[in-house]
Design an enzyme around this catalytic site. Structure first.
Site, PDB file in Angstrom:
ATOM      1  N   ALA A 170      22.158  -6.580 -20.596  1.00 11.75           N
ATOM      2  CA  ALA A 170      20.813  -6.330 -21.052  1.00 11.75           C
ATOM      3  C   ALA A 170      19.843  -6.695 -19.891  1.00 11.75           C
ATOM      4  O   ALA A 170      20.209  -7.255 -18.884  1.00 11.75           O
ATOM      5  CB  ALA A 170      20.971  -7.589 -22.284  1.00 11.75           C
ATOM      6  N   PHE A 172      15.597  -7.538 -18.769  1.00 13.59           N
ATOM      7  CA  PHE A 172      14.846  -8.863 -18.874  1.00 13.59           C
ATOM      8  C   PHE A 172      13.750  -8.578 -19.940  1.00 13.59           C
ATOM      9  O   PHE A 172      13.162  -9.804 -20.168  1.00 13.59           O
ATOM     10  CB  PHE A 172      14.158  -9.032 -17.490  1.00 13.59           C
ATOM     11  CG  PHE A 172      12.997  -8.463 -17.313  1.00 13.59           C
ATOM     12  CD1 PHE A 172      11.602  -8.599 -17.713  1.00 13.59           C
ATOM     13  CD2 PHE A 172      12.959  -7.233 -16.486  1.00 13.59           C
ATOM     14  CE1 PHE A 172      10.635  -7.993 -17.303  1.00 13.59           C
ATOM     15  CE2 PHE A 172      12.019  -6.392 -16.217  1.00 13.59           C
ATOM     16  CZ  PHE A 172      10.982  -6.931 -16.771  1.00 13.59           C
ATOM     17  N   LYS A 196      26.459 -10.136 -21.276  1.00  9.59           N
ATOM     18  CA  LYS A 196      25.995 -10.454 -20.144  1.00  9.59           C
ATOM     19  C   LYS A 196      24.500 -10.473 -20.030  1.00  9.59           C
ATOM     20  O   LYS A 196      23.995  -9.325 -19.901  1.00  9.59           O
ATOM     21  CB  LYS A 196      26.420  -9.922 -18.843  1.00  9.59           C
ATOM     22  CG  LYS A 196      26.111 -10.522 -17.571  1.00  9.59           C
ATOM     23  CD  LYS A 196      25.829  -9.556 -16.090  1.00  9.59           C
ATOM     24  CE  LYS A 196      24.561  -9.090 -15.972  1.00  9.59           C
ATOM     25  NZ  LYS A 196      23.324  -9.625 -15.853  1.00  9.59           N
ATOM     26  N   GLU A 199      19.715 -11.929 -16.003  1.00 11.46           N
ATOM     27  CA  GLU A 199      20.065 -13.387 -15.286  1.00 11.46           C
ATOM     28  C   GLU A 199      18.423 -14.064 -15.115  1.00 11.46           C
ATOM     29  O   GLU A 199      18.355 -15.194 -14.820  1.00 11.46           O
ATOM     30  CB  GLU A 199      20.478 -13.075 -13.802  1.00 11.46           C
ATOM     31  CG  GLU A 199      19.731 -12.100 -12.609  1.00 11.46           C
ATOM     32  CD  GLU A 199      19.967 -10.770 -12.993  1.00 11.46           C
ATOM     33  OE1 GLU A 199      20.434 -10.316 -14.108  1.00 11.46           O
ATOM     34  OE2 GLU A 199      19.532  -9.961 -12.109  1.00 11.46           O
ATOM     35  N   ARG A 200      17.497 -13.074 -15.362  1.00  9.40           N
ATOM     36  CA  ARG A 200      16.159 -13.692 -15.541  1.00  9.40           C
ATOM     37  C   ARG A 200      15.784 -14.358 -16.700  1.00  9.40           C
ATOM     38  O   ARG A 200      14.878 -15.317 -16.700  1.00  9.40           O
ATOM     39  CB  ARG A 200      15.063 -12.462 -15.091  1.00  9.40           C
ATOM     40  CG  ARG A 200      15.272 -11.899 -13.836  1.00  9.40           C
ATOM     41  CD  ARG A 200      14.147 -10.917 -13.565  1.00  9.40           C
ATOM     42  NE  ARG A 200      14.609  -9.955 -12.567  1.00  9.40           N
ATOM     43  CZ  ARG A 200      14.649  -8.670 -12.555  1.00  9.40           C
ATOM     44  NH1 ARG A 200      14.015  -7.925 -13.494  1.00  9.40           N
ATOM     45  NH2 ARG A 200      14.923  -7.882 -11.406  1.00  9.40           N
ATOM     46  N   SER A 249      17.458  -0.503 -16.277  1.00 10.54           N
ATOM     47  CA  SER A 249      16.913   0.643 -15.542  1.00 10.54           C
ATOM     48  C   SER A 249      17.851   1.981 -14.984  1.00 10.54           C
ATOM     49  O   SER A 249      19.182   1.605 -15.330  1.00 10.54           O
ATOM     50  CB  SER A 249      16.447  -0.079 -14.060  1.00 10.54           C
ATOM     51  OG  SER A 249      17.939  -0.378 -13.387  1.00 10.54           O
ATOM     52  N   CYS A 304       9.956  -0.577 -22.410  1.00 10.21           N
ATOM     53  CA  CYS A 304      10.632   0.737 -22.313  1.00 10.21           C
ATOM     54  C   CYS A 304       9.736   1.713 -23.248  1.00 10.21           C
ATOM     55  O   CYS A 304       9.659   2.984 -22.779  1.00 10.21           O
ATOM     56  CB  CYS A 304      12.021   0.973 -22.591  1.00 10.21           C
ATOM     57  SG  CYS A 304      12.479   0.643 -24.384  1.00 10.21           S
ATOM     58  N   GLU A 404       8.182   5.186 -13.223  1.00 10.80           N
ATOM     59  CA  GLU A 404       7.953   4.250 -14.240  1.00 10.80           C
ATOM     60  C   GLU A 404       7.350   3.164 -13.613  1.00 10.80           C
ATOM     61  O   GLU A 404       7.968   2.518 -12.678  1.00 10.80           O
ATOM     62  CB  GLU A 404       9.253   3.647 -14.611  1.00 10.80           C
ATOM     63  CG  GLU A 404       9.095   2.879 -16.155  1.00 10.80           C
ATOM     64  CD  GLU A 404      10.418   2.474 -16.643  1.00 10.80           C
ATOM     65  OE1 GLU A 404      11.321   2.365 -15.691  1.00 10.80           O
ATOM     66  OE2 GLU A 404      10.440   2.245 -17.811  1.00 10.80           O
TER      67      GLU A 404
HETATM   68  P1  NAD Z   1      17.630  -3.720 -14.475  1.00  9.59           P
HETATM   69  O1  NAD Z   1      18.431  -2.393 -14.554  1.00  9.59           O
HETATM   70  O2  NAD Z   1      17.203  -4.383 -13.191  1.00  9.59           O
HETATM   71  O3  NAD Z   1      18.697  -4.791 -14.981  1.00  9.59           O
HETATM   72  C1  NAD Z   1      19.573  -4.651 -16.435  1.00  9.59           C
HETATM   73  C2  NAD Z   1      20.695  -5.350 -16.279  1.00  9.59           C
HETATM   74  O4  NAD Z   1      21.498  -4.587 -15.212  1.00  9.59           O
HETATM   75  C3  NAD Z   1      20.483  -6.838 -15.790  1.00  9.59           C
HETATM   76  O5  NAD Z   1      21.694  -7.364 -16.534  1.00  9.59           O
HETATM   77  C4  NAD Z   1      21.158  -6.695 -14.477  1.00  9.59           C
HETATM   78  O6  NAD Z   1      21.805  -7.999 -13.973  1.00  9.59           O
HETATM   79  C5  NAD Z   1      21.912  -5.398 -14.299  1.00  9.59           C
HETATM   80  N1  NAD Z   1      21.490  -4.955 -12.903  1.00  9.59           N
HETATM   81  C6  NAD Z   1      20.391  -4.782 -12.284  1.00  9.59           C
HETATM   82  N2  NAD Z   1      20.520  -4.016 -11.178  1.00  9.59           N
HETATM   83  C7  NAD Z   1      21.830  -3.658 -11.121  1.00  9.59           C
HETATM   84  C8  NAD Z   1      22.779  -3.104 -10.142  1.00  9.59           C
HETATM   85  N3  NAD Z   1      22.125  -2.215  -9.053  1.00  9.59           N
HETATM   86  N4  NAD Z   1      23.759  -2.787 -10.457  1.00  9.59           N
HETATM   87  C9  NAD Z   1      24.442  -3.075 -11.390  1.00  9.59           C
HETATM   88  N5  NAD Z   1      23.906  -3.984 -12.377  1.00  9.59           N
HETATM   89  C10 NAD Z   1      22.604  -4.063 -12.122  1.00  9.59           C
HETATM   90  O7  NAD Z   1      16.505  -3.482 -15.471  1.00  9.59           O
HETATM   91  P2  NAD Z   1      15.545  -4.560 -15.798  1.00  9.59           P
HETATM   92  O8  NAD Z   1      14.458  -4.599 -14.696  1.00  9.59           O
HETATM   93  O9  NAD Z   1      15.968  -5.958 -16.224  1.00  9.59           O
HETATM   94  O10 NAD Z   1      14.484  -3.929 -17.133  1.00  9.59           O
HETATM   95  C11 NAD Z   1      13.585  -2.923 -17.115  1.00  9.59           C
HETATM   96  C12 NAD Z   1      14.114  -1.356 -17.259  1.00  9.59           C
HETATM   97  O11 NAD Z   1      14.854  -1.542 -18.483  1.00  9.59           O
HETATM   98  C13 NAD Z   1      13.057  -0.360 -17.208  1.00  9.59           C
HETATM   99  O12 NAD Z   1      13.494   0.601 -16.386  1.00  9.59           O
HETATM  100  C14 NAD Z   1      13.159  -0.067 -18.987  1.00  9.59           C
HETATM  101  O13 NAD Z   1      12.528   1.183 -19.015  1.00  9.59           O
HETATM  102  C15 NAD Z   1      14.630  -0.304 -19.184  1.00  9.59           C
HETATM  103  N6  NAD Z   1      14.471  -0.578 -20.529  1.00  9.59           N
HETATM  104  C16 NAD Z   1      14.887   0.535 -21.339  1.00  9.59           C
HETATM  105  C17 NAD Z   1      15.078   0.191 -22.600  1.00  9.59           C
HETATM  106  C18 NAD Z   1      15.493   1.484 -23.537  1.00  9.59           C
HETATM  107  O14 NAD Z   1      15.872   1.109 -24.712  1.00  9.59           O
HETATM  108  N7  NAD Z   1      15.552   2.742 -23.052  1.00  9.59           N
HETATM  109  C19 NAD Z   1      14.617  -0.975 -23.380  1.00  9.59           C
HETATM  110  C20 NAD Z   1      14.358  -1.886 -22.599  1.00  9.59           C
HETATM  111  C21 NAD Z   1      14.293  -1.705 -21.149  1.00  9.59           C
END
Ligand code: NAD
Length: 516
Positions: A170, A172, A196, A199-200, A249, A304, A404
């Site tokens: 998930a 943050f 999982k 982590e934030r 992301s 999002c 974005e």
């Molecule tokens: P993120 O991708 O940084 O983190 C999401 C999860 O992936 C976390 O649990 C993190 O530990 C893990 N993660 C992060 N980087 C990783 C990597 N390089 N390799 C493997 N795992 C990794 O996203 P975020 O910053 O927590 O959330 C914001 C993003 O989520 C925005 O782009 C937003 O648009 C998107 N979002 C989309 C929806 C949707 O339903 N489309 C909903 C909420 C958020």
């Protein structure tokens, strides 16, 4: 230090009694029905985004701990899958009640770790709660199909059956809603689940796990691990995990989709967005501007489905000064402060990134109509605050349009016609959400019909479907073929077994056996 008060339930899962005093509290793992301290030597600090104080530490679970979590899920699966669907439904019925009773407590945790206002945090829990309520309809949702008499004496029918151990990763920005898109739907179908959280913001998930346990979910049906890349790779590679739900992301989502799929798992990945709001000159101005301001700047733009791009068509551009006035009136403050409309961004890095994208707008020829970069919030000078920002004269080739932003920044484009607006939206790679503001049914119909975006609002700025439907972002906002929650969610977490059976009429007992 400003302190939100938490109940003993929260303290048992995360904010220990020593919280906020000298020692920094640690987030536990949830393994085999127990909240346990990790033995990891790698920990990540959790900050309050309004102050940047360290409020806790979350472990990067060790390989042995993650293995124990999967083993626990695997052990629990056969009995849980065999538990009657009515009993699983009862667990969810109790769960929705406990979430309602603890809604404010969960919301406080969200505000502390994520920064959003308490009202937004309550909305976050509420939208997740609706998915749990929907999961209670499992007895209808999981029905198979039947076709009698496909040939002589032969019937065909199907069952929807759970997959086994499923996992969720998930982001943050919705610490309660998004985990609740995942494990309740998976578990009510009879799967067991490894979660999982980000982590934030792990707190809400921990409390939700405690409430699920209190609702009667057996030990091992839900396990929670913490971490970053190693935990993600572990989930993508573990042969006993059958399906992965990811939200976050594009960078992480595309990677997880590919790695998980390569390992033979089902993967659904909801990802980034650039959502356009098209404002027609015949719109109800009051409604359109109010909705736009709420959807662009609410939750500091960290949604999002934030309406981060506005396209003003024709004469509607004359309303821009009024839009700026409304945005100026929003109150930026720590999320637990009364009257706050928006809180801080999640990290100093996020703030820096957002400011950098605003800078790029000025460098590339756009105009800043409202600038939130230098905002100071009294009493919270160290927080990651950015005020509402409006950039106009934006063109599709500019960086602030292409990326974005994920902050309280609205980029504004102008067109002469609806067709030009539709072309801009359809040329953008993302397809998460969009909205049109108009009082013409024909214009709304044309837009909804021609726009290539998965979730369309007509005078509704954030058209996230209720859980009896599914979250249907498309194109670069989604990888996979089965969406989150609703019927699609049930399909994602189940597989079909189809039975063709023949019982020959000739073999039927002809009359009741003679009574002795
Ligand atoms: P993120 O991708 O940084 O983190 C999401 C999860 O992936 C976390 O649990 C993190 O530990 C893990 N993660 C992060 N980087 C990783 C990597 N390089 N390799 C493997 N795992 C990794 O996203 P975020 O910053 O927590 O959330 C914001 C993003 O989520 C925005 O782009 C937003 O648009 C998107 N979002 C989309 C929806 C949707 O339903 N489309 C909903 C909420 C958020």
């Amino acid at each position: 230090t400003r302190i939100l008060q938490f109940s003993s339930k929260v303290k048992s899962t995360w904010y220990s009694a020593s919280s906020f005093s000298s020692s920094v509290p640690t987030v536990k793992l949830f393994i085999d029905g127990k909240f346990v301290e990790s033995k990891s030597d790698k920990w990540i600090d959790i900050h309050n985004p309004a102050t940047n104080e360290v409020i806790g530490r979350v472990p990067q679970a060790t390989k042995a701990e993650m293995d124990a979590a999967v083993a626990s899920c695997k052990r629990a699966f056969p009995a849980w899958a065999d538990t009657s669907v009515l009993s699983r439904q009862q667990v969810m019925l109790r769960y929705q009640q406990l979430i309602k009773e603890n809604l404010k407590e969960i919301a406080k945790l969200i505000t502390l770790e994520q920064g959003k206002t308490l009202a937004d945090a309550e909305g976050d829990v509420f939208r997740g709660l609706q998915v749990v309520e929907h999961a209670c309809s499992v007895t209808s949702l999981m029905l198979g199909e039947t076709m009698p008499s496909i040939t002589k004496d032969m019937d065909l029918y199907s069952y929807r059956l759970p997959l086994g151990v499923c996992a969720g990763i998930a982001p943050f920005n919705f610490p309660a809603m998004i985990p609740l898109w995942m494990f309740p739907m998976a578990m009510v179908c009879g799967n067991t689940f490894i979660m999982k959280p980000s982590e934030r913001v792990p707190g809400a998930t921990m409390l939700l796990a405690k409430l699920l346990q209190d609702s009667g979910a057996p030990d091992g049906t839900l396990n929670i691990i913490h971490g970053q890349h190693e935990a993600v790779n572990f989930i993508c590679d573990h042969p006993n995990i059958k399906a992965i739900s990811f939200v976050g992301s594009n960078q992480a989502g595309e990677y997880i989709f590919e790695r998980g799929s390569r390992n033979g798992k089902r993967v659904q990945a909801n990802m980034g967005a650039k959502n356009h709001g098209v404002v027609m000159p015949d719109a109800n101005k009051e409604n359109a501007l109010n909705q736009l301001v709420g959807a662009a700047f609410g939750a500091a733009g960290q949604r999002c489905m934030a309406l981060s791009t506005a396209i003003f068509v024709g004469e509607a551009k004359k309303w821009l000064p009024e839009l700026v006035d409304r945005a100026k009136n929003l109150r930026v403050n720590a999320g637990d402060q009364p009257g706050a409309d928006l809180g801080p961004l999640i990290t100093p890095q996020a703030k820096e990134r957002v400011c950098h994208l605003i800078d790029s707008g000025t460098k590339e020829g756009a105009s800043i109509l409202l600038d939130g970069r230098k905002i100071k919030v009294k009493g919270y000078e160290n927080g990651n605050f950015v005020g509402p920002t409006i950039i106009s004269n934006v063109k599709p080739n500019m960086t602030c349009y292409k990326e974005e932003i994920f902050g309280p920044v609205l980029v504004v484009l102008e067109t002469e016609t609806l067709d030009e607006a539709i072309k801009i939206v359809n040329d953008n790679p993302y397809g998460n959400g969009t909205a049109i503001f108009t009082t013409s049914g024909a214009t709304a119909r044309k837009y909804s019909h021609l726009v290539d975006v998965g979730q369309v609002g007509v005078n509704v700025p954030i058209p996230v479907p209720l859980p009896m439907f599914s979250f249907t972002g498309s194109r670069s906002s989604f990888r996979g073929d089965t969406n989150f929650y609703g019927k699609q969610g049930i399909h994602f977490y189940t597989q079909l077994k189809t039975i063709t059976s023949q019982w020959k009429e000739d073999d039927a007992t002809l009359s009741s056996p003679a009574v002795a």
